[in-house]
Design a protein around this motif. Sequence first.
Motif, PDB file in Angstrom:
ATOM      1  N   LYS A 309       1.053  -0.967   0.062  1.00 31.96           N
ATOM      2  CA  LYS A 309      -0.126   0.116   0.035  1.00 31.96           C
ATOM      3  C   LYS A 309       0.794   1.582   0.267  1.00 31.96           C
ATOM      4  O   LYS A 309      -0.050   2.654  -0.723  1.00 31.96           O
ATOM      5  CB  LYS A 309      -0.693   0.121   0.638  1.00 31.96           C
ATOM      6  CG  LYS A 309      -0.672   0.712   2.218  1.00 31.96           C
ATOM      7  CD  LYS A 309      -1.597   0.187   3.492  1.00 31.96           C
ATOM      8  CE  LYS A 309      -0.752   0.428   5.161  1.00 31.96           C
ATOM      9  NZ  LYS A 309      -0.543   1.547   5.156  1.00 31.96           N
ATOM     10  N   VAL A 310       2.143   1.117   0.269  1.00 39.28           N
ATOM     11  CA  VAL A 310       3.064   1.908  -0.189  1.00 39.28           C
ATOM     12  C   VAL A 310       4.101   1.969  -1.232  1.00 39.28           C
ATOM     13  O   VAL A 310       5.087   2.767  -1.160  1.00 39.28           O
ATOM     14  CB  VAL A 310       4.123   2.756   1.509  1.00 39.28           C
ATOM     15  CG1 VAL A 310       2.536   2.953   2.220  1.00 39.28           C
ATOM     16  CG2 VAL A 310       4.324   1.295   2.588  1.00 39.28           C
ATOM     17  N   SER A 311       3.814   0.828  -1.788  1.00 31.94           N
ATOM     18  CA  SER A 311       4.622   1.361  -2.856  1.00 31.94           C
ATOM     19  C   SER A 311       5.973   0.328  -2.427  1.00 31.94           C
ATOM     20  O   SER A 311       7.411   0.811  -3.030  1.00 31.94           O
ATOM     21  CB  SER A 311       4.842   2.578  -3.620  1.00 31.94           C
ATOM     22  OG  SER A 311       3.434   3.003  -4.202  1.00 31.94           O
ATOM     23  N   SER A 312       5.461  -0.209  -1.357  1.00 34.04           N
ATOM     24  CA  SER A 312       7.288  -0.912  -1.220  1.00 34.04           C
ATOM     25  C   SER A 312       6.407  -1.957  -1.563  1.00 34.04           C
ATOM     26  O   SER A 312       6.940  -3.184  -0.143  1.00 34.04           O
ATOM     27  CB  SER A 312       7.743  -0.795   0.139  1.00 34.04           C
ATOM     28  OG  SER A 312       8.057   0.856   0.270  1.00 34.04           O
ATOM     29  N   SER A 313       6.086  -2.663  -2.483  1.00 34.02           N
ATOM     30  CA  SER A 313       6.147  -4.581  -2.349  1.00 34.02           C
ATOM     31  C   SER A 313       7.214  -5.380  -2.811  1.00 34.02           C
ATOM     32  O   SER A 313       8.470  -4.965  -2.418  1.00 34.02           O
ATOM     33  CB  SER A 313       5.492  -4.706  -3.987  1.00 34.02           C
ATOM     34  OG  SER A 313       4.062  -3.779  -3.912  1.00 34.02           O
ATOM     35  N   PHE A 314       6.423  -6.365  -2.360  1.00 34.80           N
ATOM     36  CA  PHE A 314       7.787  -7.918  -1.677  1.00 34.80           C
ATOM     37  C   PHE A 314       8.487  -8.416  -3.244  1.00 34.80           C
ATOM     38  O   PHE A 314       6.897  -8.555  -3.797  1.00 34.80           O
ATOM     39  CB  PHE A 314       7.483  -8.408  -0.872  1.00 34.80           C
ATOM     40  CG  PHE A 314       7.511  -8.012   0.882  1.00 34.80           C
ATOM     41  CD1 PHE A 314       8.134  -8.656   2.029  1.00 34.80           C
ATOM     42  CD2 PHE A 314       7.089  -6.763   0.795  1.00 34.80           C
ATOM     43  CE1 PHE A 314       8.069  -8.105   3.127  1.00 34.80           C
ATOM     44  CE2 PHE A 314       6.940  -5.852   2.316  1.00 34.80           C
ATOM     45  CZ  PHE A 314       7.184  -7.050   3.118  1.00 34.80           C
ATOM     46  N   THR A 315       9.190  -8.908  -3.504  1.00 33.03           N
ATOM     47  CA  THR A 315       9.272  -9.715  -4.717  1.00 33.03           C
ATOM     48  C   THR A 315      10.116 -10.741  -4.597  1.00 33.03           C
ATOM     49  O   THR A 315      10.521 -11.333  -5.591  1.00 33.03           O
ATOM     50  CB  THR A 315      10.521  -9.251  -5.581  1.00 33.03           C
ATOM     51  OG1 THR A 315      11.969  -8.517  -5.128  1.00 33.03           O
ATOM     52  CG2 THR A 315       9.928  -7.115  -6.136  1.00 33.03           C
ATOM     53  N   SER A 320      14.365 -17.493   3.019  1.00 37.21           N
ATOM     54  CA  SER A 320      15.188 -16.291   3.670  1.00 37.21           C
ATOM     55  C   SER A 320      14.696 -14.904   2.806  1.00 37.21           C
ATOM     56  O   SER A 320      14.875 -13.744   3.827  1.00 37.21           O
ATOM     57  CB  SER A 320      16.964 -16.669   3.189  1.00 37.21           C
ATOM     58  OG  SER A 320      16.679 -16.456   1.895  1.00 37.21           O
ATOM     59  N   GLU A 321      14.280 -14.687   1.519  1.00 33.88           N
ATOM     60  CA  GLU A 321      14.987 -13.548   0.974  1.00 33.88           C
ATOM     61  C   GLU A 321      13.072 -12.567   1.730  1.00 33.88           C
ATOM     62  O   GLU A 321      13.527 -11.384   1.566  1.00 33.88           O
ATOM     63  CB  GLU A 321      14.007 -13.752  -0.748  1.00 33.88           C
ATOM     64  CG  GLU A 321      15.615 -14.192  -1.235  1.00 33.88           C
ATOM     65  CD  GLU A 321      15.308 -14.971  -2.879  1.00 33.88           C
ATOM     66  OE1 GLU A 321      14.163 -14.643  -3.176  1.00 33.88           O
ATOM     67  OE2 GLU A 321      16.091 -14.647  -3.208  1.00 33.88           O
TER      68      GLU A 321
END
Length: 814
Positions: A309-315, A320-321
């Motif tokens: 929601k704050v444009s810090s999407s997980f990839t 572990s990543e």
Amino acid sequence: SIQQELNTYHRRLRDTYRPDLKDEADLGVLPGNPVFHDLEPHFFRPPGSLVLEPEDREKHGRQVSVADLLTTQLDEEAKDLPRRVLVVGRPESGKTALFAELIHLWLHDKEKVRGMVEYETLLAIQCLGIQPPPDANGKTKLSLSDEALKRLPASCGKFGEEKVKCVMSEMKVLLLVDSLDELPPGWAIGETSFSPWTNVRVVAFSGLKFMQDHAHAMRYECDRDHLVLRLWGGMAAIPVKTPREASESIAELSGGLSGPLFDAYCQRLCQVHGKEYAEFKKYLNRLMMTLSMEIRKPFNTYVAFSGWKVSSSFTAKTVSEFYLEWFAFWSRIYKTKVHKQNSDATSIIKKSSDDIGKLAFTAFADAQKKLLVKKDELLDYEEKRAFFAHTLVPHYNSSGEVQTFTFRIAAHQLYFSANYISNQLKADHTQAKHLLPPEQAMYRPMIPMVMGLTKDLQHFSEIEENIVSLVDMGQGSDTTRFGDPIINHVVQVLGESGRYNRIEGKYDSIVNKLLGTLHEKNWYILDGNMLPEALKALCECGHGLTESGDSAQENEDGNSGGKNPQKLSFQITGLLHETPGLCKLVEAISRCNIRVSLLLDATYKGTDEQPVDAIVKALQAKGRASLGKLTGFLSDLSILDSHPATRRIYALSLRIRENKQYEALHMLAKRSNKLTRIALRIPISEIKVKKLKEIPICISHLSVYIEGVSDETLGMAIGAWRAIRGTTSRKEQEYLRFWAVKGKRLSASDVIQVIEADLPAKRIEVPLHQPVSDYDQIRIQEKLNTVKGVEFIVMLLGSRQHPRKDLTSLKKEV
């Protein structure tokens, strides 16, 4: 005054344990319906056993929603509700989350839990925040009244303790007690702990295994005054069918949401924050391709949402990543919202995380989940306190100081422990045997995380042997299913290593080493977090490919000739769309000498409407893999007969919803020279009986489960079995069962009609709901005694008042 002070105390509990609910309160959004698995009445087995017998399953088969937690009485003749409710569950089943949810609903919407408005005050006690008694060797009775007074310093200072105690004793109190199994040594808790209140309702939470193994004063049995409920909190659609012996140790099967609950939780997050649910689900699906189990843990769902929601999407693609990204994101929140502006946040984060890592590793080695903070062991603890409280879960004592910390989820302890090991090995790689002793199987759960965080170290080859040794340790209930190896752990370790690609036609040596830890039996994959590339490497390395990367035999003969194929079963416990990477996993092994079983129970039983056609098609590639067994729902059965890889199937368990599907099955059975086992689940109201044909006699094992049979459809059900079974007896098995469905019941007269129909079969089972009168039982028994050549069982389904009972033919003595 008392209520206001208690509400302030309760808000801190809620905010600490449920940041998602804190968001709701901060944004002024009224609570939604509780998102929790239904609870089930629990009846304790003998000490040391978590296995439920069939009669126990039916006895506790009633589902209790969170909304009915305070208004459920199992004894139908009782006039009053149980005064004590004990909620038990496995680690990460959601006990503390439910504790905090009840607090939240008390603060903002009591109507969401029936009966809550009747109470004048709420008192919530967290046992992890209680200080040990002065004499920890004794068994001092814990006074919860005194604990309440300690949490009311302002009221006691204004009115005096005796006045406050007198006022509270006259109130109708709802008392919540969390973490009974974590009460500090030296304290004892029982009925005398509640004696200061004349009118108190107690809801207590405890670990299942603790209560199972200890003669605790609050280990109740279900009766008029006591209600014991089990909170499942796992992902399996039918939890009683998940191996109970493994329920404490299979980390991946615990702590997650599935089906409508998972969707409801995601929708609630979007609703509270004003975001588009469809867009959020697309983002989650990308993460769940390789992290299906991890993302469905509610806190991880919340974290992933908070980043998105704050444009810090997980990839992330590996566990572990994901936790590296989680720690980086959580640290950014600390920097912007928590830390003091005049301090060096980066330095504090580094020092604090190092301290947490050391404590985590020590606690892990001691089989603890708690971090007992000893200030003399931590330099500058006061400076780092805020980061500890932000990253871990603080539990405050009556003085407002942190009594202890716990990890929010078990994976956080694994992450910090693995990070500590990584840092130590960077400084001195010779410590590998000390940090990861190969003879200690308890370190196995952290190995995937350790592999992911240490794979790039300069001297990794010296660490590798210890890692492989630990992977090979212990074939217990968390690593085997029916004696066959569950390979999730091995595939995940290989995926974390990043060494699964072929280089100049050859795989890295670690692939062979990990392959050597598995017995060549029927491998199982239970849902799981895994990379298709890692599974591909493990299968290709030992099963069918030459060093050049070509299969020794790629033709329409499938697995014929050469080495027998490796058997691999995909056991999917959740809904199909919650394991979006399954097609990629199947495609990855399509060229290997693998005999695949797809066991998709939710689609077979109808709890998941999504067909499995795409997964079956993923196996239809040029290669040696073939489909051996399928359990599920296919919308187009003709695809099985359209390719050599699926045409050689030998066992089918299918849900049949229309005649077109049945006709395709009938054609496949006629043409196949391998198919010998068929099991069908048929909703009788959806099938035209007159169009059913006899299943060919080459099918030696035939089982038919007819669902939804009632008085109106009994004749159709009898006709369906006669049509499917035909006139010729099967060689091995002919099994008919009328499957009980909610709202569809047979009467005693209906059962007698089934017996009199003289149906051809080797075994017939018919369910009958209780109560059944003695007269009807005698009538049924007399009819059963006339049955010949068939094992006929009338199952009187159990309930609390009526234990399960089977009626069978009584053979006359000669």
